[in-house]
Design a protein around this motif. Structure first.
Motif, PDB file in Angstrom:
ATOM      1  N   GLY A 451     -15.761   0.290  30.461  1.00  0.00           N
ATOM      2  CA  GLY A 451     -16.796   1.166  29.951  1.00  0.00           C
ATOM      3  C   GLY A 451     -17.305   0.753  28.596  1.00  0.00           C
ATOM      4  N   THR A 452     -18.124   1.629  28.029  1.00  0.00           N
ATOM      5  CA  THR A 452     -18.734   1.418  26.721  1.00  0.00           C
ATOM      6  C   THR A 452     -18.255   2.490  25.767  1.00  0.00           C
ATOM      7  OG1 THR A 452     -20.690   0.471  27.755  1.00  0.00           O
ATOM      8  CG2 THR A 452     -20.922   1.202  25.474  1.00  0.00           C
ATOM      9  N   ILE A 453     -17.936   2.102  24.555  1.00  0.00           N
ATOM     10  CA  ILE A 453     -17.480   3.041  23.537  1.00  0.00           C
ATOM     11  C   ILE A 453     -18.671   3.745  22.902  1.00  0.00           C
ATOM     12  CG2 ILE A 453     -16.356   3.277  21.281  1.00  0.00           C
ATOM     13  CD1 ILE A 453     -14.370   2.803  23.466  1.00  0.00           C
ATOM     14  N   HIS A 458     -15.410  12.182  15.003  1.00  0.00           N
ATOM     15  CA  HIS A 458     -14.045  12.004  15.492  1.00  0.00           C
ATOM     16  C   HIS A 458     -13.967  12.079  17.017  1.00  0.00           C
ATOM     17  CE1 HIS A 458     -12.333  12.096  11.483  1.00  0.00           C
ATOM     18  NE2 HIS A 458     -13.037  13.197  11.217  1.00  0.00           N
ATOM     19  N   HIS A 459     -15.114  12.265  17.630  1.00  0.00           N
ATOM     20  CA  HIS A 459     -15.165  12.357  19.096  1.00  0.00           C
ATOM     21  C   HIS A 459     -15.492  10.990  19.667  1.00  0.00           C
ATOM     22  CE1 HIS A 459     -15.541  14.506  22.887  1.00  0.00           C
ATOM     23  NE2 HIS A 459     -16.675  13.863  23.120  1.00  0.00           N
ATOM     24  N   LEU A 460     -14.626  10.506  20.574  1.00  0.00           N
ATOM     25  CA  LEU A 460     -14.806   9.191  21.190  1.00  0.00           C
ATOM     26  C   LEU A 460     -15.075   9.364  22.676  1.00  0.00           C
ATOM     27  CD1 LEU A 460     -12.680   6.008  20.659  1.00  0.00           C
ATOM     28  CD2 LEU A 460     -13.049   6.842  22.973  1.00  0.00           C
ATOM     29  N   GLY A 473      -9.017  12.989  18.520  1.00  0.00           N
ATOM     30  CA  GLY A 473      -7.716  12.731  17.914  1.00  0.00           C
ATOM     31  C   GLY A 473      -7.319  11.270  17.946  1.00  0.00           C
ATOM     32  N   ILE A 474      -8.298  10.355  18.165  1.00  0.00           N
ATOM     33  CA  ILE A 474      -8.040   8.914  18.202  1.00  0.00           C
ATOM     34  C   ILE A 474      -8.659   8.247  16.973  1.00  0.00           C
ATOM     35  CG2 ILE A 474      -8.642   6.744  19.376  1.00  0.00           C
ATOM     36  CD1 ILE A 474      -6.484   8.064  20.854  1.00  0.00           C
ATOM     37  N   ASP A 475      -7.866   7.435  16.278  1.00  0.00           N
ATOM     38  CA  ASP A 475      -8.403   6.554  15.246  1.00  0.00           C
ATOM     39  C   ASP A 475      -8.826   5.267  15.933  1.00  0.00           C
ATOM     40  OD1 ASP A 475      -7.981   8.287  13.156  1.00  0.00           O
ATOM     41  OD2 ASP A 475      -5.948   7.577  12.771  1.00  0.00           O
TER      42      ASP A 475
END
Length: 975
Positions: A451-453, A458-460, A473-475
Motif C-alpha cells: 500500500g501507500t502511506i 498522528h494518524h497513519l 499511536g505509531i511513530d
C-alpha cells in the motif's frame, strides 16, 4: 448542458393572480362561487374554493409552459384513476366551455387554468415525526404510482424540467449563481459534483418511464387512523410528471423524508424496502438512489435560494426553506459507501465483500497467547456500579488486563457500555469498529499488505485499492505518499522501550473514507461490512459475539408460558440497570418510569453487598430461629399505626392479598367480600377473584365467584359521579351492596381496596370515602383491608401509607413490590387477635418471605430509604413532575387529567375532554414512540389510556424533566 428555455423557466415568478382574480375565474369559467383561499406553490398559483357541496382546486400556470405538458398531467391522473391503484387521485374538471385547460388573460398576462377535485386529508409535511410504518407506506405509494404509470405515454412527458434529476447537475450549477453565501454555494456545488460523479457510471442501466417525480410529504394526502397516526392514501400535484428515471421517483420521496429523520439517514430504509417489494429496482438503480437523493437535496436548496431572490414574499418557499436545508444537511452527512450498502441491504440484495488478504502480521513480535481481552459490554463484570461513566474506564481496564502479559486488547464488534448516554433521545454510537491495544512501547509494526502511506498528524493510513489500515499511536519515519510492500516496517508504537504504549487499529474497505470509531447500533451491521475486524492482523481472531436478542426471545416464547407477557412487541434486551436507568445489550440507556418494584433504583451497591454477605452465611426458611426475621418484623410493625402489631412475611403482593382475605374469613367467620370495580389485586385464585380490571382480565366481570361483591368504582374523574362532592353517592353504592348481601341471607366478611386508585393511575378516592365505608364494614363485623402493594411504602411522598391520606386505620395492610427492591418479599400487617384467628385453620408458612436474605433485603431497603431521603425525594420530585405534566394539559387536548401524588402518577389521555372518550390506541402508540426516545412507559387502566408513572424513588429532577420533555416531543411531533 441544460436547455436554455429550461434555465429561463427556473427564473419565472409565480403568476400575478389575486384572490379577486381567482373568484372571477371560478365564477366565469366554471360557474362556482364560495369562500376562497390560496394554497402554496413554488411557481404556480393554487386556490381552494368551497362551493358548499364540494371543494375544488384552481391551478393557474404561466403561459410559458406548453399546453401539451399540462394535458399530460391531466391524462396521467385519469390514467391512474382508471387503474384503481388503491390511492385517491384528483379528477380534472372541465370548464363551462368543455375545455379542460382554457387560457385566460389578466392584466396583459396570459395563463393556463385548470380545475381539479380536492382530496380531503392532510399532508405529512408538518408532522415532524413519521413512524416506520408511515415511511414504508410512503414508499409503497410511490411504487403504486410508478407501477401505474409505467405504460402511460404522452408527448407532454418529453419535457425540459428543472426538477428532472437527469439534469440535476447543470440545473443546480445554474441556480447557484443566485446564492450570495460563498460557503453555502461551494458546499452545494461540491455535493452536486460528487453525486453526479457517482450517478454517471450507472446512468445507462437506469430505466426511463413516466414518473410523478414529486411524491413528497407535501403532495401525499393522509387520513388519520384511530391511533392518531396518518395513513397515506392520496397523491396530488402532478405538475412535475415526465419521462424520467424510475428510481428518481423514489429518490424524490426519500429526500423529502429526510427533514423528518432527526439526523438519521437510515430513516428512509422502510420506504426503500416497501418500494422494492412492490416494484423491484435493479442493482444499478439501488446504487444510484443515494446519489440521486443528494442531487435532489442540492437542487431543492439551490432552487429555494434562487426563487427567494426573485420572489422574496413567496410564503410557500419561505415555509419550506428550513426543511430543505435540513434535507441537504442530512443527505450530505452520510458517506456514500454506507448508504449504498444500507440500501442494498434493505432491498435484500447481497453484495459479497472480497476476502481480506493479509500477507504479514502487523505486530509479529507479539504472540496470540499473550493477548488478554477486555470486556466492555453491558454484561461485563469489570464495570460495577457506575464505573461505566468514567471517561477513562476503557483504557484503565485495558491497562489492568495487560498487567499479566504486557499485552491486552479490546474487542472489535462489542457494544460498549462505556459509550452509553443516559437521558438521550437518540441511541449513542456504541458499536466498536476498531480495537485498542495496550502493549510495550517501541514495539515494531509492519505492513500487512502492499500500500501507500498517508500521514495526517498522528494518524497513519496504509492505503491500497481495496483496503485501508488506519493506525493511531505509531511513530512513523516514512514520508507521506511512500509506497511499501507487505512485511516492510511501518514504524514503532509510541512510547519508550520497556514502557507502556497504546495502539488503535481499524480497517476500511473504502480508501477515500475516514470511518468513525463507533457506529450507532441501528447502523452497525452495515458499518461492519465497510470496516471489517482488524483482529486478524494480530493473529487473535477473537471478536465480541453478537447479541442474541431475537433468538432469546424465541426461546422465551417457546418455553415460557404465554400468559407471562413481556413489554413491547419488539423488546430491547435489558441486562443492566443503575438507579433509574436501564441498559440494553447494545448500550442504549432507557429511563425507567414504570418499575415500582425497584423502589431504590437498580444496582444499588449497598443492597447488593448486604445480600451477598447474608447469602454467604445463611439462607433458609422462617421456621428456623435467627435474628433477621425478628428484627425485620418488629421494624415493619413500627411503621404502622398503633395496634397493627403483627406481621406475616410472604413472597409477593398476590400472596399478601390472598392471606389478607383468609384472615378476613377466619376472623369474621363469613366469606362475602366487597371489592371495587376496575381494581387489580393479584394473580392467586383469591386475589384474582377480587380483581375486576378489564385490562388484566377481559372476562373479569363474568367470572367472579359468588363470594365477591364488586361495588361501583369511586373514580372521581370518569366514574358515574365525579369530583370531590361524589363521596355520598359512592358510599351509598356500598351500602346498597351490603343490603343486597344481607337481604339474601349473607353476612359480610370484609372489604378490600387500594387506598389510592392505583390501577386507574393513582386517582384519589373521594374525600372521606374510606372513613365512611370502613364504618359500614365494621358495623357488620367485617375487616377492612388496605392494599398498599402499589401505592404505599413512601411512594406517595406526602404519606408513607396511602390510607393516611384518607385519615383511616385499616385492620389489615398488604404490602410488597418495593419493600424488597426486586427480591420476592411481601407482608401482611394486622392486629394480634386477627392474626391468631388463622390458627384454627392450622399454621401458615411462606418459603422465602421471611428467609434471612429476604429479611436483610427488607431492612436494608428501609435503611437506604431513610438515609437517602427517598420518600422526601418522591414528594419533591413528584410534585415537580406533576406540575410539568399538568402544564402539558394546557397545550395538548389529548391530555385529559393528571392523577396521583408523589411518584405514583397517572396521565390520562382522552379524545374528548367532555365525553372522556379514551385515547387507547394513541396511548399505545405514544408508549412505543417513548421507547424510541429512551423512556420505558406502559399504558394501564381499564381502557389502557393511562400512563401509570411509578419510577424508582431515586428519580432525579433531571430525569423527571427528560421524561416530560420526551413526552412533550411526542405530543408535538406525533407518533
Amino acid at each position: 448542458m441544460a436547455d436554455s428555455a429550461l434555465l429561463q423557466r427556473t427564473e419565472l415568478p409565480r403568476p400575478n393572480v389575486s384572490l379577486a382574480d381567482a373568484r372571477f375565474i371560478f365564477n366565469e369559467f366554471y360557474g362556482f362561487s364560495g369562500p376562497i383561499r390560496e394554497l402554496g406553490s413554488q411557481q404556480d398559483r393554487n386556490f381552494l374554493i368551497d362551493t358548499g357541496t364540494e371543494r375544488l382546486v384552481l391551478k393557474v400556470t404561466r403561459a410559458e409552459y406548453p399546453h401539451h405538458e399540462l394535458e399530460a398531467q391531466n391524462l396521467a391522473m385519469d390514467h391512474l384513476r382508471s387503474l384503481d391503484i388503491g390511492l385517491r387521485i384528483p379528477e380534472p374538471i372541465a370548464a363551462l366551455t368543455g375545455d379542460y385547460i382554457p387560457q385566460i388573460e389578466l392584466d396583459g398576462e396570459r395563463y393556463w387554468v385548470r380545475l381539479l377535485s380536492y382530496l380531503d386529508g392532510q399532508p405529512l409535511t408538518r408532522q415532524k415525526y413519521l413512524s416506520p410504518e408511515i415511511v414504508a407506506a410512503l414508499g409503497d405509494v410511490v411504487a403504486r404510482v410508478a407501477s401505474g404509470l409505467k405504460d402511460f405515454r404522452h408527448i407532454g412527458l418529453e419535457r425540459e424540467l428543472q426538477w428532472d434529476l437527469r439534469r440535476a447537475g447543470p440545473v443546480a450549477l445554474h441556480l447557484l449563481k443566485s446564492i450570495t453565501d460563498q460557503k453555502q454555494r461551494d458546499r452545494i456545488a461540491k455535493a452536486m459534483i460528487m453525486a453526479v460523479k457517482r450517478i454517471q457510471p450507472l446512468a445507462s442501466d437506469l430505466r426511463i418511464q413516466a414518473i410523478h417525480h414529486d411524491i413528497t410529504d407535501d403532495n401525499v394526502v393522509a387520513t388519520p387512523a384511530a391511533s392518531g397516526r396518518l395513513t397515506p392514501d392520496g397523491v396530488i400535484d402532478f405538475g412535475d410528471v415526465l419521462y424520467g428515471w424510475l428510481v428518481a421517483d423514489l429518490a424524490v420521496t426519500c429526500a423529502a423524508l429526510l427533514h423528518h429523520a432527526d439526523g438519521d439517514p437510515f430513516f428512509i430504509l422502510p420506504a426503500v424496502k416497501a418500494f422494492h417489494q412492490r416494484f423491484p429496482l435493479n442493482e444499478a438503480e439501488l446504487k444510484a438512489l443515494w446519489p440521486l437523493i443528494v442531487a435532489r437535496a442540492g437542487v431543492l436548496v439551490a432552487s429555494s435560494e434562487q426563487q427567494l431572490a426573485i420572489d422574496p414574499d413567496n410564503d410557500y418557499v419561505l415555509g419550506n426553506v428550513d426543511h430543505e436545508r435540513t434535507i441537504f444537511e442530512v443527505a450530505t452527512s452520510a458517506p456514500y459507501p454506507l448508504m449504498e450498502a444500507a440500501i442494498l441491504d434493505a432491498a435484500s440484495v447481497s453484495i459479497d465483500a472480497p476476502e481480506i488478504e493479509i500477507s504479514h502480521p502487523l505486530l509479529p513480535s507479539l504472540m496470540a497467547a499473550d493477548f488478554r481481552l477486555t470486556d466492555l459490554t453491558v454484561t461485563s463484570p469489570d464495570l460495577p456500579r457506575d464505573s461505566w461513566a468514567d471517561q477513562e474506564i476503557d483504557w484503565k481496564l485495558l491497562a489492568r488486563a495487560a498487567v499479566e502479559t504486557g499485552v491486552a486488547s479490546t474487542r472489535y464488534g462489542e457494544f460498549r457500555l462505556s459509550y452509553t448516554k443516559p437521558l438521550s433521545p437518540t441511541p449513542p454510537a456504541t458499536f466498536a469498529l476498531h480495537i485498542d491495544v495496550c502493549l510495550p512501547g517501541a514495539t515494531e509494526a509492519f505492513a500487512p499488505f502492499d500500500g501507500t502511506i498517508v500521514l495526517d498528524g498522528h494518524h497513519l493510513i496504509l492505503s491500497s485499492h481495496a483496503l485501508s489500515l488506519h493506525l493511531d499511536g505509531i511513530d512513523c519515519s516514512l514520508e507521506d505518499g511512500a509506497s511499501i510492500t507487505a512485511g516492510d516496517a511501518i514504524g514503532k508504537v509510541a512510547g519508550a522501550a520497556g514502557g507502556v504504549g497504546g495502539l488503535r487499529i481499524q480497517l476500511c474497505r473504502d480508501p477515500d473514507l475516514v470511518p468513525p470509531l463507533f457506529a450507532r447500533p441501528q447502523q452497525s451491521a452495515i458499518w461492519r461490512r465497510i470496516c471489517p475486524s482488524p483482529s486478524r492482523l494480530l493473529g487473535i481472531g477473537v471478536d465480541a459475539p453478537a447479541p442474541e436478542s431475537e433468538s432469546l426471545l424465541e426461546r422465551r416464547h417457546k418455553s415460557f408460558a404465554k400468559p407471562q407477557k413481556n413489554y413491547y412487541a419488539d423488546p430491547p434486551q435489558i441486562e443492566r440497570g443503575w438507579k433509574e436507568h436501564l441498559f440494553d445489550v447494545k448500550g442504549r440507556a432507557y429511563l425507567d418510569m414504570v418499575n415500582n418494584v425497584t423502589i431504590l433504583g437498580h444496582g444499588h451497591p449497598r443492597l447488593s453487598d448486604a445480600v451477598g454477605r447474608q447469602w454467604a452465611m445463611l439462607n433458609t426458611n422462617s421456621r428456623f430461629h435467627y435474628a433477621a426475621v425478628a428484627e425485620f418484623s418488629d421494624r415493619l410493625a413500627s411503621l404502622t399505626p398503633e395496634g397493627l402489631d403483627t406481621v406475616f412475611l410472604v413472597n409477593s403482593g398476590s400472596e399478601a392479598v390472598d392471606l389478607a382475605l383468609r384472615l378476613a374469613w377466619a376472623h369474621s367467620g363469613h366469606r362475602n367480600i366487597l371489592s371495587l370495580l376496575e381494581a387489580y389485586h393479584g394473580w392467586t385464585v383469591a386475589s384474582d377473584a377480587v380483581s375486576t380490571s378489564l385490562a388484566d382480565n377481559p372476562r373479569a366481570l363474568e367470572t367472579r365467584p359468588d363470594w365477591v361483591h364488586p361495588v361501583m368504582s369511586p373514580n372521581t374523574y370518569r366514574g358515574k359521579h365525579r369530583g370531590d362532592g361524589s363521596t355520598e353517592a359512592y358510599v351509598a353504592a356500598v351500602a346498597e351492596k351490603i343490603a343486597e348481601i344481607e337481604n339474601a341471607g349473607g353476612r359480610l366478611g370484609g372489604f378490600i381496596a387500594e387506598s389510592v386508585y392505583g390501577n386507574a393511575g393513582g386517582i384519589p378516592l373521594p374525600p372521606g370515602y374510606l372513613r365512611e365505608v370502613y364504618a359500614l364494614v365494621h358495623e357488620r363485623g367485617g375487616l377492612c383491608i388496605a392494599d398498599e402493594v402499589q401505592v404505599g411504602y413512601g411512594r406517595l411522598g406526602h404519606h408513607f401509607w396511602g390510607f393516611e391520606e384518607q385519615g383511616v386505620v385499616p385492620d389489615v395492610i398488604t404490602v410488597a413490590k418495593g419493600m424488597g427492591n426486586g427480591q420476592p418479599l411481601g407482608a401482611v400487617i394486622t392486629r394480634r387477635e386477627i392474626a391468631d384467628s388463622l390458627e384454627k385453620e392450622g399454621y401458615f408458612f411462606s418459603s422465602s418471605g421471611g428467609s434471612p436474605v429476604s429479611c436483610v433485603v427488607g431492612m436494608t431497603v428501609l435503611d437506604i430509604m431513610r438515609d437517602e431521603g427517598l420518600q422526601e425525594n418522591a414528594r419533591a420530585t413528584g410534585d415537580h413532575l406533576k406540575a410539568r405534566l399538568e402544564a402539558l394539559g394546557q397545550r395538548f387536548p389529548l391530555v385529559g387529567a393528571v392523577h396521583g401524588m408523589g411518584l405514583y402518577l397517572g396521565l390520562e389521555f382522552v379524545r374528548d375532554r367532555e365525553t372522556l372518550e379514551p385515547a387507547s390506541e394513541e396511548t399505545a402508540a405514544i408508549c412505543d414512540r417513548l421507547l424510541d426516545l429512551g423512556v420505558i412507559m406502559q399504558p394501564t387502566g381499564d381502557h389502557l389510556n393511562v400512563l401509570k408513572i411509578k419510577p424508582p424513588l431515586c428519580l432525579s429532577r433531571e430525569s423527571a424533566d427528560f421524561f416530560v420533555d420526551m413526552l412533550e416531543k411526542v405530543l408535538s411531533d406525533g407518533w
